[in-house]
Structures are given as C-alpha cells and as structure tokens.
Design an enzyme around this catalytic site. Structure first.
Site, PDB file in Angstrom:
ATOM      1  N   PRO A   2      50.369  46.363  45.111  1.00 48.43           N
ATOM      2  CA  PRO A   2      51.747  46.577  44.572  1.00 48.43           C
ATOM      3  C   PRO A   2      52.759  45.898  45.140  1.00 48.43           C
ATOM      4  O   PRO A   2      52.715  45.442  46.484  1.00 48.43           O
ATOM      5  CB  PRO A   2      51.977  48.024  44.849  1.00 48.43           C
ATOM      6  CG  PRO A   2      50.355  48.680  44.967  1.00 48.43           C
ATOM      7  CD  PRO A   2      49.743  47.370  45.529  1.00 48.43           C
ATOM      8  N   GLU A   3      53.805  45.555  44.597  1.00 51.08           N
ATOM      9  CA  GLU A   3      54.997  44.732  45.162  1.00 51.08           C
ATOM     10  C   GLU A   3      55.968  45.925  45.523  1.00 51.08           C
ATOM     11  O   GLU A   3      55.771  46.968  45.316  1.00 51.08           O
ATOM     12  CB  GLU A   3      55.591  43.831  44.419  1.00 51.08           C
ATOM     13  CG  GLU A   3      54.567  42.812  43.588  1.00 51.08           C
ATOM     14  CD  GLU A   3      55.005  41.491  43.246  1.00 51.08           C
ATOM     15  OE1 GLU A   3      56.038  41.133  43.793  1.00 51.08           O
ATOM     16  OE2 GLU A   3      54.313  40.780  42.300  1.00 51.08           O
ATOM     17  N   LYS A  52      56.286  46.467  51.630  1.00 48.53           N
ATOM     18  CA  LYS A  52      55.262  47.060  51.055  1.00 48.53           C
ATOM     19  C   LYS A  52      54.785  48.324  51.969  1.00 48.53           C
ATOM     20  O   LYS A  52      53.829  48.714  51.735  1.00 48.53           O
ATOM     21  CB  LYS A  52      54.080  46.102  50.969  1.00 48.53           C
ATOM     22  CG  LYS A  52      54.546  44.881  49.914  1.00 48.53           C
ATOM     23  CD  LYS A  52      53.319  43.898  49.675  1.00 48.53           C
ATOM     24  CE  LYS A  52      53.439  42.933  48.694  1.00 48.53           C
ATOM     25  NZ  LYS A  52      52.635  41.956  48.464  1.00 48.53           N
ATOM     26  N   ARG A 261      45.703  32.903  47.327  1.00 46.34           N
ATOM     27  CA  ARG A 261      46.391  33.739  45.981  1.00 46.34           C
ATOM     28  C   ARG A 261      46.570  32.591  44.979  1.00 46.34           C
ATOM     29  O   ARG A 261      47.073  31.189  45.097  1.00 46.34           O
ATOM     30  CB  ARG A 261      47.626  34.238  46.193  1.00 46.34           C
ATOM     31  CG  ARG A 261      47.347  35.406  47.465  1.00 46.34           C
ATOM     32  CD  ARG A 261      46.435  36.454  46.837  1.00 46.34           C
ATOM     33  NE  ARG A 261      46.860  37.057  45.754  1.00 46.34           N
ATOM     34  CZ  ARG A 261      47.871  38.108  45.867  1.00 46.34           C
ATOM     35  NH1 ARG A 261      48.400  38.464  46.799  1.00 46.34           N
ATOM     36  NH2 ARG A 261      48.378  38.938  44.683  1.00 46.34           N
TER      37      ARG A 261
END
Length: 275
Positions: A2-3, A52, A261
């Site tokens: 989640p951002e 986060k 990523r």
C-alpha cells in the site's frame, strides 16, 4: 505494498471510529499478545501516519506502530447486536471500540510490523523517513537536497522512503511520466524547477488518493482508450502497461527491473538515458 495515502486513510478512519474512547485490543493469532495487553482497555488519543507507517497513540504514552509491508491489511467491521464475531484467518491485532453509541472493530492481518513503542522509538522511526507529501509539516527541501546529492536514478530515489515517505511504485512511475522525466536520470541531474513540479504534483495526486481511496493519475482529457490494467482500477499512463501503446504518443510502453521493483515508462515521452 500500500502507498502512503492508504495509511493516511486508515489513520483518519481509526481516529474517527476509535479516538477518545477506551479500546479493547487483543491478538487472536497470539503473536501480539504482550503488545495488546499493554494497551488493552486504554483510550486511543489519536491516530496518525507518516509515509507508510501508522501510529496509534494511547493514553499513558504507549504507541502501536504498524507497517503493512506487502501482505498486511486491515478489515473494518461494525459489531453485530449478537456479539463479537469470531476472527477469520491469522488476525495479528483486533481492535474493538464503542464511540458515540456505535460499536466498531478492525482486524489486522499479515503486517510487516506491529509493535508497541514509546515516543523516543517513534522519533527514531520518523528520523529515518523523508518528508511525506500528505503531511502539512512536510519540508520538500529535505527531499530535494537528498536527491541532488545522489547519482542513483530518480526512479529509485522516489521510492526510497528516506528520501520521500509514502511514494510507491504507482505514483513514482506515473509522476515521472506526467513530467516527461526519464526514470534512469541521475538525481544529480534533476533541477529545482523539475523537483518543485514533481512535489506539487505528488501532493495533489496523493490528496486525491486520500479522498477517493484510489490512485487517480490520468488527466480527464486523456482518460479514454485502452482500459485500466485491472478491473475496478482507474486508468494509468504507464504503470503495468508494458507492451501497450502510450496513451499520448502510441509508442510501446517499456518496463524493467530497477533495484528489485518494476519501473514503467514511455521511451518517447520520457526520452533520455534509457532511450
């Protein structure tokens, strides 16, 4: 993962539902038993987020620190009249509160971090983080200083939580496209005008995400053509669109692994080192 806007949404929700009243805290899974016992029955004074990281502050000074990681998530529920429902799955932490005549609960599953800390330990966590675009006290000059001192790519730096807190893979790929910046450009070659525009855009985009619960990045005049990368998701310009034509110039969108990523970009709209 989640951002940052998701953590801020959770903080707002938990503030609204639990703050100002005692909260029953347990660990059905058992892995958070000692932490739950330390705050069980105490009033939640406030909930907040930085990047986060989520922080639940309890009367007496204890703070529950949550980082969802890749797999963590909260499940919110209203308590039914016939009692507390049995937990489903591996619930690390359960919170139950009664506020203004309404009973609410939330179950936390699969977090990377769920621990009770004190104010000094929270300060240590925050000291390792960069400015958060969703916080009113954010100082973007700190992020710009860190970026311009590094030869790392701007795409890697935007995902580095010690540079910018809360920005994840979707926002970094999309904001670089929106500003026509090659993801492989070194941080030392990003000028102040470009960074100021990126920061302002992140603030605006993440506020939309905070309000709507979805990452909305495509401008209205471009919001047509090929569907989103997944059902129920808003369209993106490049994120998870590798092999598809760019929404603006029709060049094929590329992807590559960058520091573990996947980054996505249009080699025409974002021409530079990687072109």
């Amino acid at each position: 993962m989640p951002e940052g806007h998701i953590l801020h949404r959770l903080a707002r929700l938990h503030q609204r539902r639990f703050a100002g009243a005692p909260v029953r805290v347990s660990s059905p899974q058992g892995r958070f038993d000692a932490g739950a016992a330390a705050v069980d029955g105490k009033p939640l004074t406030r909930a907040g987020a930085w990047g986060k990281h989520l922080f639940h502050h309890y009367a007496g000074g204890a703070i529950v620190h949550v980082h969802l990681g890749i797999y963590g998530h909260f499940t919110e529920f209203h308590l039914p009249e016939d009692g507390v429902p049995e937990p489903v799955g591996q619930v690390r932490m359960r919170m139950i509160g009664l506020k203004n005549g309404s009973a609410y609960g939330t179950d936390l599953r699969g977090p990377a971090t769920c621990a009770v800390i004190d104010e000094a330990q929270q300060a240590d966590v925050i000291a390792r983080l960069g400015p958060d675009p969703l916080r009113n006290d954010a100082d973007p000059a700190l992020a710009f200083k860190r970026i311009t001192k590094s030869r790392k790519t701007i795409a890697a730096l935007l995902m580095d939580q010690s540079v910018l807190a809360g920005v994840g893979n979707v926002y970094r790929s999309e904001v670089l496209f929106r500003h026509r910046i090659d993801p492989y450009r070194p941080g030392t070659e990003v000028d102040e005008t470009e960074f100021t525009a990126i920061w302002a855009d992140l603030v605006a985009l993440m506020k939309v995400g905070l309000r709507r619960g979805n990452i909305v990045v495509v401008r209205p005049e471009d919001d047509h053509g090929e569907p989103a990368y997944a059902p129920g998701k808003p369209r993106t310009y490049v994120y998870r669109r590798a092999g598809d034509p760019c929404r603006l110039c029709r060049t094929i969108v590329l992807t590559a692994q960058l520091e573990g990523r996947n980054v996505f970009w249009c080699p025409s709209c974002q021409a530079g080192q990687s072109s």
